[in-house]
Design an enzyme around this catalytic site. Structure first.
Site, PDB file in Angstrom:
ATOM      1  N   TYR A  62      29.616  31.187  49.109  1.00 31.68           N
ATOM      2  CA  TYR A  62      30.757  31.110  49.637  1.00 31.68           C
ATOM      3  C   TYR A  62      30.463  30.600  51.482  1.00 31.68           C
ATOM      4  CZ  TYR A  62      33.961  32.521  46.248  1.00 31.68           C
ATOM      5  OH  TYR A  62      34.722  32.802  45.216  1.00 31.68           O
ATOM      6  N   LYS A  91      23.117  39.331  38.584  1.00 30.26           N
ATOM      7  CA  LYS A  91      22.185  38.297  37.636  1.00 30.26           C
ATOM      8  C   LYS A  91      20.664  38.243  38.051  1.00 30.26           C
ATOM      9  CE  LYS A  91      23.065  35.738  34.821  1.00 30.26           C
ATOM     10  NZ  LYS A  91      23.057  35.689  33.130  1.00 30.26           N
ATOM     11  N   ASP A 121      26.951  39.104  33.059  1.00 30.88           N
ATOM     12  CA  ASP A 121      27.513  38.477  31.914  1.00 30.88           C
ATOM     13  C   ASP A 121      27.718  39.731  30.956  1.00 30.88           C
ATOM     14  OD1 ASP A 121      24.683  37.957  32.339  1.00 30.88           O
ATOM     15  OD2 ASP A 121      24.603  37.893  29.957  1.00 30.88           O
ATOM     16  N   ASP A 161      34.285  37.664  42.748  1.00 31.93           N
ATOM     17  CA  ASP A 161      35.599  36.769  42.531  1.00 31.93           C
ATOM     18  C   ASP A 161      36.017  36.575  41.286  1.00 31.93           C
ATOM     19  OD1 ASP A 161      37.760  35.273  43.379  1.00 31.93           O
ATOM     20  OD2 ASP A 161      36.488  33.481  43.892  1.00 31.93           O
TER      21      ASP A 161
END
Ligand code: NAP
Length: 407
Positions: A153, A220, A270, A294
């Protein structure tokens, strides 16, 4: 300093000091912003009045951003607006149009970065009766702490084909031996130790103060070892260093949290999506980075009834600055129709009251909303999915919450 009949909220020794008549700046917002703001301010004021009569009252101060600001000042985000949030510390806002091709990528992101509101806090819980796409939405009760100031971002991106992009690709090949296709665009993903630690600290402090069971670090790290993997590592280090008697790891706890302690654990992003659909009751407070957060907050919000219902706050716990906000957009096609669901802004107002220590009024609002939904008198978005519901306007819905909070 006093403004009209009100006073500033201050921050002393790490604690909010809230006067009986705090001045709170608000941005009405674009599109449907004025519809939902009118309903929300009525509900918030009524809740305070029901709890404390004339002893407490919010003194609202309108400040401008977005289309209204641009019309009047030629500036999408005037300096006075930023200064008002700095001076009065706690504020609230409706949705803002993101100007296309105006330099500012998003007014929301700009406000978060300028005021260093590093934690985006999104509580996600179910209100009985709200239509949901999952079988057991009542099992969802989580609070997402999303880092708000770094990650992809930051906007450090270079466009495919530009000279500077080519220069960077060449430099990376020369200096690091990284082979990147010459027709690539490039983005940079900074994740800092200090930024991660303050976010995770906020999540742990919140979990401890609210008697929550666990904090899950979502990442992740299996793929992005030195950014997302480091976030995980720094989280465990912080828990060990700063909370040795109050936080235990999943392994230490054998899957159960001992009395008075919270469990810190982690999961890969995930798998998190899968597990929160299959076993949502295993998750409580979530700490994660900007982009993961987000996606996750919207996916979790969908489980409990979607975008019109989800509240949010952007908070700096180190200086007390906070802006609470509707999490949906401006829904321009419904602007001025008195039609959309004001719950997101109303519940953001309840979050703000909690943050100010006016929890009694926050509970009144939630009670009023619960009873209004249970009576099946709801705005179009819920009515179209609920059997036997009566559709009411945005303002009627707000009025019903006011009536129902007194019972
Ligand atoms: P949006 O304004 O959130 O609207 C998308 C759809 O979501 C609406 O058409 C409506 O669905 C539903 N919806 C949104 N708010 C609702 C509410 N209060 N009650 C019931 N349903 C609601 O998203 P968008 O159309 O992508 O974005 C429009 C503008 O908002 C853009 O300028 C965008 O940049 C901005 N935006 C601002 C924020 C923010 O300020 N935080 C966040 C996101 C987007 P149905 O049509 O199915 O009824």
């Amino acid at each position: 300093m006093a403004s009209a009949a009100g006073e500033r909220i201050t921050f002393v020794d790490g604690k909010m000091v809230v006067p009986a008549r705090p001045v709170i700046p608000f941005i009405e917002g674009d599109g449907t912003g004025s519809d939902i703001w009118r309903a929300a301010v009525k509900v918030i004021d009524r809740a305070v009045e029901v709890c404390w009569r004339e002893k407490r009252r919010i003194i609202w101060k309108e400040v401008y951003a977005g289309e209204k600001a641009f019309r009047e000042t030629g500036n999408w985000l005037p300096q006075e607006t930023i200064e008002a949030f700095q001076e009065y510390r706690v504020g609230i806002k409706g949705p803002l149009t993101t100007p296309v091709g105006e330099g500012i990528r998003s007014l929301n992101v700009a406000l978060r970065v300028i005021l260093d509101l590093y934690a985006c806090v999104r509580p996600i819980r179910y209100f009985p009766g709200v239509p949901s796409p999952v079988k057991e939405p009542q099992k969802v009760d989580m609070v997402v702490f999303r880092e708000n100031t770094e990650d992809v971002y930051t906007g450090f991106e270079l466009e495919e084909g530009k000279k500077e992009t080519k220069n960077l690709i060449d430099y990376l090949a020369k200096s690091y031996g990284w082979e990147i296709r010459p027709d690539s665009g490039i983005g940079v993903k900074p994740i800092s130790k200090s930024g991660s630690r303050r976010l995770i600290r906020a999540a742990i402090d919140y979990a401890l103060s609210k008697g929550r069971r666990s904090v899950t670090l979502v990442h992740k790290g299996n793929i992005q070892k030195f950014t997302e993997g480091a976030f995980r590592k720094w989280g465990y280090e912080l828990a060990k260093e700063a909370y040795p008697d109050r936080v235990v790891t999943w392994e230490e706890a054998g899957g159960k949290s001992p009395e008075g302690k919270i469990v810190i654990k982690d999961t890969i992003a995930d798998i998190f999506f899968q597990q929160t659909l299959l076993r949502p009751d295993e998750f409580d407070v979530i700490a994660t980075m900007n982009l993961n957060g987000d996606y996750m907050s919207d996916a979790l919000a969908a489980q409990v009834g979607g975008i019109g219902m989800a509240p949010g706050g952007n908070i700096n716990y180190e200086n007390g600055f906070a802006i609470f906000e509707a999490t949906h957009g401006t829904a321009p096609k419904y602007a001025g129709l008195d039609k959309v669901n004001p719950s997101s802004l109303i519940l953001s107002g309840a979050m703000m009251l909690d943050y100010m220590g006016w929890a009694e009024a926050a509970r009144r609002i939630e009670g009023g909303l619960e009873r209004t939904i249970a009576a099946k008198r709801v705005t179009y978005d819920l009515a179209r999915l609920m059997d036997g519901a009566q559709e009411v306007s945005c303002s009627q819905f707000g009025n019903l919450i006011c009536e129902n909070m007194e019972r």
